[in-house]
Design a protein around this motif. Structure first.
Motif, PDB file in Angstrom:
ATOM      1  N   LEU A  19      58.248 -26.085  41.715  1.00 30.12           N
ATOM      2  CA  LEU A  19      57.702 -26.883  40.809  1.00 30.12           C
ATOM      3  C   LEU A  19      58.373 -27.596  39.651  1.00 30.12           C
ATOM      4  O   LEU A  19      57.898 -29.045  39.522  1.00 30.12           O
ATOM      5  N   GLN A  20      58.469 -26.499  38.940  1.00 30.88           N
ATOM      6  CA  GLN A  20      58.825 -26.717  37.367  1.00 30.88           C
ATOM      7  C   GLN A  20      60.118 -26.872  37.768  1.00 30.88           C
ATOM      8  O   GLN A  20      60.467 -28.129  36.393  1.00 30.88           O
ATOM      9  N   ARG A  21      60.932 -27.032  37.968  1.00 30.85           N
ATOM     10  CA  ARG A  21      62.461 -27.109  38.138  1.00 30.85           C
ATOM     11  C   ARG A  21      62.798 -28.576  38.803  1.00 30.85           C
ATOM     12  O   ARG A  21      63.076 -29.161  38.269  1.00 30.85           O
ATOM     13  N   LEU A  22      61.982 -28.856  39.741  1.00 26.33           N
ATOM     14  CA  LEU A  22      61.527 -30.274  40.152  1.00 26.33           C
ATOM     15  C   LEU A  22      60.774 -31.078  39.358  1.00 26.33           C
ATOM     16  O   LEU A  22      61.980 -32.238  38.955  1.00 26.33           O
ATOM     17  N   GLU A  23      60.065 -30.714  38.395  1.00 29.24           N
ATOM     18  CA  GLU A  23      60.098 -31.693  37.395  1.00 29.24           C
ATOM     19  C   GLU A  23      61.165 -31.900  36.463  1.00 29.24           C
ATOM     20  O   GLU A  23      60.901 -33.070  36.317  1.00 29.24           O
ATOM     21  N   GLY A  24      61.732 -30.543  35.831  1.00 24.62           N
ATOM     22  CA  GLY A  24      62.999 -30.371  35.545  1.00 24.62           C
ATOM     23  C   GLY A  24      63.264 -31.851  35.728  1.00 24.62           C
ATOM     24  O   GLY A  24      64.194 -32.431  34.470  1.00 24.62           O
ATOM     25  N   GLY A  31      64.159 -39.788  31.797  1.00 23.10           N
ATOM     26  CA  GLY A  31      65.241 -39.149  30.534  1.00 23.10           C
ATOM     27  C   GLY A  31      66.825 -40.709  30.628  1.00 23.10           C
ATOM     28  O   GLY A  31      66.427 -41.716  29.856  1.00 23.10           O
ATOM     29  N   VAL A  32      67.518 -40.177  31.902  1.00 23.80           N
ATOM     30  CA  VAL A  32      68.652 -41.151  32.067  1.00 23.80           C
ATOM     31  C   VAL A  32      68.299 -43.012  31.945  1.00 23.80           C
ATOM     32  O   VAL A  32      69.277 -43.469  31.371  1.00 23.80           O
ATOM     33  N   PRO A  79      59.195 -35.518  21.287  1.00 22.11           N
ATOM     34  CA  PRO A  79      60.038 -36.289  22.463  1.00 22.11           C
ATOM     35  C   PRO A  79      58.522 -38.024  22.389  1.00 22.11           C
ATOM     36  O   PRO A  79      58.789 -38.746  21.698  1.00 22.11           O
ATOM     37  N   ALA A  80      57.665 -37.384  23.002  1.00 20.65           N
ATOM     38  CA  ALA A  80      56.272 -37.991  22.950  1.00 20.65           C
ATOM     39  C   ALA A  80      56.623 -39.092  21.549  1.00 20.65           C
ATOM     40  O   ALA A  80      56.750 -40.267  22.239  1.00 20.65           O
ATOM     41  N   LEU A  81      56.127 -38.168  20.904  1.00 20.34           N
ATOM     42  CA  LEU A  81      55.756 -38.948  19.569  1.00 20.34           C
ATOM     43  C   LEU A  81      56.754 -39.231  19.036  1.00 20.34           C
ATOM     44  O   LEU A  81      56.680 -40.438  18.532  1.00 20.34           O
ATOM     45  N   TRP A 100      65.811 -36.677  24.118  1.00 21.49           N
ATOM     46  CA  TRP A 100      65.391 -35.273  24.803  1.00 21.49           C
ATOM     47  C   TRP A 100      65.193 -34.824  25.809  1.00 21.49           C
ATOM     48  O   TRP A 100      65.074 -34.066  25.991  1.00 21.49           O
ATOM     49  N   THR A 101      64.021 -35.814  25.851  1.00 22.91           N
ATOM     50  CA  THR A 101      63.123 -35.964  27.011  1.00 22.91           C
ATOM     51  C   THR A 101      64.247 -35.459  28.219  1.00 22.91           C
ATOM     52  O   THR A 101      63.763 -34.528  29.220  1.00 22.91           O
ATOM     53  N   ALA A 102      65.433 -36.133  28.453  1.00 20.91           N
ATOM     54  CA  ALA A 102      66.869 -35.622  29.265  1.00 20.91           C
ATOM     55  C   ALA A 102      67.248 -34.209  29.100  1.00 20.91           C
ATOM     56  O   ALA A 102      66.955 -33.248  29.829  1.00 20.91           O
TER      57      ALA A 102
END
Length: 135
Positions: A19-24, A31-32, A79-81, A100-102
């Motif tokens: 799930l964390q990989r899919l979130e990534g 991001g892209v 990156p949110a900030l 950064w998010t990407a």
């Protein structure tokens, strides 16, 4: 059982890591997509994409400093900030936040999680590298 004990036994992490990989993957895609929508320079994207990894240099000092410095730039808070600062600074901040998010998303997608102070190879997503091969 503590999180570090769970990382010693990857089977305990089960579908959570998937799930964390899919979130990534989702964060990388968003991001892209945001960067495409902003229409900013792909040269800048390429130059800045790996900048967060420079914070691994903290490991030259110690595993503790390395984990702290790496984790500071590998959470979505920063990156949110930066994106929020775009309200005052303009589109360049949005572009940096998207890159950064990407980057963080790509790391998570590949299984590189936040680091424990016990060493670079011990992450919240399980062991990586040589530590994974040993377990």
């Amino acid at each position: 059982m503590t999180t570090i004990e769970q990382t010693r036994n990857p089977s305990l992490l089960g579908n959570v890591v998937l799930l964390q990989r899919l979130e990534g993957l989702a964060a990388l895609g968003l991001g892209v997509a945001a960067y495409v929508w902003l229409g900013q320079s792909w040269l800048v994207f390429a130059l800045l994409f790996f900048v967060p990894d420079l914070f691994m240099l903290g490991y030259l000092r110690s595993p503790r400093i390395g984990a702290i410095s790496y984790n500071l730039v590998h959470t979505y808070t920063a990156p949110a900030l930066v994106a929020l600062s775009g309200l005052m600074l303009g589109p360049i901040a949005y572009g940096i936040a998207a890159i950064w998010t990407a980057h963080i998303g790509a790391d998570r997608m590949l299984g590189y999680g936040l680091k424990f102070e016990t060493g670079f190879e011990h992450t919240h997503m399980g062991r990586i590298g040589k530590a994974r091969r040993k377990s």
